[in-house]
Design a protein around this motif. Structure first.
Motif, PDB file in Angstrom:
ATOM      1  N   GLY A   1       2.101   9.832  -3.062  1.00 23.17           N
ATOM      2  CA  GLY A   1       2.793  10.599  -2.029  1.00 23.17           C
ATOM      3  C   GLY A   1       2.506  10.026  -0.658  1.00 23.17           C
ATOM      4  O   GLY A   1       2.738   8.854  -0.400  1.00 23.17           O
ATOM      5  N   LYS A   2       1.971  10.896   0.229  1.00 23.41           N
ATOM      6  CA  LYS A   2       1.571  10.450   1.562  1.00 23.41           C
ATOM      7  C   LYS A   2       0.094  10.745   1.774  1.00 23.41           C
ATOM      8  O   LYS A   2      -0.332  11.168   2.847  1.00 23.41           O
ATOM      9  CB  LYS A   2       2.427  11.132   2.634  1.00 23.41           C
ATOM     10  N   SER A   3      -0.674  10.458   0.719  1.00 20.90           N
ATOM     11  CA  SER A   3      -2.100  10.790   0.750  1.00 20.90           C
ATOM     12  C   SER A   3      -2.886   9.991   1.782  1.00 20.90           C
ATOM     13  O   SER A   3      -3.887  10.472   2.317  1.00 20.90           O
ATOM     14  CB  SER A   3      -2.713  10.571  -0.635  1.00 20.90           C
ATOM     15  N   LEU A   4      -2.448   8.786   2.081  1.00 18.44           N
ATOM     16  CA  LEU A   4      -3.169   7.945   3.037  1.00 18.44           C
ATOM     17  C   LEU A   4      -2.361   7.653   4.291  1.00 18.44           C
ATOM     18  O   LEU A   4      -2.849   7.763   5.402  1.00 18.44           O
ATOM     19  CB  LEU A   4      -3.567   6.616   2.363  1.00 18.44           C
ATOM     20  N   TYR A   5      -1.126   7.258   4.110  1.00 17.29           N
ATOM     21  CA  TYR A   5      -0.292   6.858   5.243  1.00 17.29           C
ATOM     22  C   TYR A   5       1.033   7.618   5.228  1.00 17.29           C
ATOM     23  O   TYR A   5       1.600   7.884   4.169  1.00 17.29           O
ATOM     24  CB  TYR A   5       0.008   5.354   5.180  1.00 17.29           C
ATOM     25  N   HIS A   6       1.515   7.943   6.429  1.00 17.66           N
ATOM     26  CA  HIS A   6       2.764   8.690   6.541  1.00 17.66           C
ATOM     27  C   HIS A   6       3.962   7.776   6.805  1.00 17.66           C
ATOM     28  O   HIS A   6       5.079   8.256   6.921  1.00 17.66           O
ATOM     29  CB  HIS A   6       2.654   9.736   7.656  1.00 17.66           C
ATOM     30  N   GLY A   7       3.713   6.502   6.899  1.00 14.52           N
ATOM     31  CA  GLY A   7       4.795   5.560   7.148  1.00 14.52           C
ATOM     32  C   GLY A   7       4.234   4.215   7.585  1.00 14.52           C
ATOM     33  O   GLY A   7       3.012   4.030   7.648  1.00 14.52           O
ATOM     34  N   THR A   8       5.122   3.286   7.903  1.00 12.96           N
ATOM     35  CA  THR A   8       4.716   1.922   8.263  1.00 12.96           C
ATOM     36  C   THR A   8       3.837   1.893   9.503  1.00 12.96           C
ATOM     37  O   THR A   8       2.761   1.275   9.509  1.00 12.96           O
ATOM     38  CB  THR A   8       5.964   1.045   8.496  1.00 12.96           C
TER      39      THR A   8
ATOM     40  N   ARG B   1       0.823  -1.220   0.000  1.00 15.00           N
ATOM     41  CA  ARG B   1       0.000   0.000   0.000  1.00 15.00           C
ATOM     42  C   ARG B   1       0.855   1.267   0.000  1.00 15.00           C
ATOM     43  O   ARG B   1       0.519   2.245  -0.670  1.00 15.00           O
ATOM     44  CB  ARG B   1      -0.938   0.001   1.205  1.00 15.00           C
ATOM     45  N   LEU B   2       1.944   1.258   0.739  1.00 17.72           N
ATOM     46  CA  LEU B   2       2.826   2.424   0.770  1.00 17.72           C
ATOM     47  C   LEU B   2       3.448   2.678  -0.602  1.00 17.72           C
ATOM     48  O   LEU B   2       3.657   3.828  -1.009  1.00 17.72           O
ATOM     49  CB  LEU B   2       3.927   2.235   1.815  1.00 17.72           C
ATOM     50  N   GLN B   3       3.752   1.595  -1.325  1.00 19.45           N
ATOM     51  CA  GLN B   3       4.361   1.737  -2.645  1.00 19.45           C
ATOM     52  C   GLN B   3       3.366   2.269  -3.674  1.00 19.45           C
ATOM     53  O   GLN B   3       3.749   2.952  -4.617  1.00 19.45           O
ATOM     54  CB  GLN B   3       4.915   0.378  -3.117  1.00 19.45           C
ATOM     55  N   VAL B   4       2.091   1.946  -3.493  1.00 15.39           N
ATOM     56  CA  VAL B   4       1.072   2.304  -4.477  1.00 15.39           C
ATOM     57  C   VAL B   4       0.471   3.687  -4.234  1.00 15.39           C
ATOM     58  O   VAL B   4       0.100   4.388  -5.173  1.00 15.39           O
ATOM     59  CB  VAL B   4      -0.048   1.229  -4.495  1.00 15.39           C
TER      60      VAL B   4
END
Length: 209
Positions: free
Chosen positions: A50-57, A44-47
């Motif tokens: 930018g940081k529209s949904l998650y800011h990190g793991t 999900r982070l790769q797809v």
């Protein structure tokens, strides 16, 4: 100084096949259960844009838990478990190919190189379609659409059960891309895993000898 590198090589015919397959699948399954949530988060982070949904793991972990509960961290897991078959097929192909090649060459390098490449070809042919489906399932979430396809919920707003989602995704892939849609990235996977496997096994036997 005594060379302690020698390692006993257990050949295919010496293995207890029943124990090998049962314990191999069980061990791989335990590992898969523990790492799958992080595979989903990484995907999900790769797809995401930018940081529209998650800011990190960690942020993704918390948000997925809040939105979907523990089951949200295992979207596509049931489908992904079918890749366990590819692992067993890999080892079986490797050993049987080594045995076949030994009729033509006794060189460990030749046997391992051919067997390693063949094993990866078989394994990736099984793994890639399963990965394509499971990765599309990983992209399913409440709210904003993340992937190319989106599972349709029922009128009450409840999610479709696991294999219902799988069938929905399979139908959408077939409609959009045909059978080729299940093999997106197949050539790239072959170019990654076949050389890696073909080179790794000869070195293994070289250092074990």
């Amino acid at each position: 100084m005594e060379d302690k590198r020698n390692i006993q090589i257990i050949e295919w015919e010496h293995l207890d096949k029943k124990k090998f397959y049962v314990f191999g699948v069980a061990m791989t399954m335990m590992i898969r259960v523990s790492v799958y949530p992080f595979t989903l988060i990484r995907t999900r982070l790769q797809v995401q844009k930018g940081k529209s949904l998650y800011h990190g793991t960690f942020d993704a972990f918390i948000k997925i838990l809040r939105a979907d509960g523990v089951s949200g961290l295992y979207r596509g897991f049931l489908v992904n478990t079918f890749t366990l078959i590819s692992g067993q097929c890999y080892v079986t192909t490797y050993e049987l190919t080594r045995k076949f090649v030994s009729d033509y060459s006794q060189s460990n390098t030749v046997k391992s190189l051919v067997a390693g490449g063949s094993a990866s070809l078989v394994a990736q042919s099984i793994t890639v379609p399963i990965d394509v489906v499971s990765q599309h399932l990983m992209m399913q979430r409440k709210g904003e659409k993340m992937g190319r396809f989106q599972v349709h919920g029922n009128p009450e707003g409840q999610g479709v059960i696991a294999f219902g989602q799988t069938k929905d995704i399979i139908r959408q892939i077939l409609r959009a891309d045909g059978l080729r849609g299940f093999y997106r990235g197949y050539v790239a996977s072959l170019l990654t895993y076949i050389p890696n496997s073909a080179v790794w096994w000869p070195f293994y036997h070289f250092y074990a000898g």
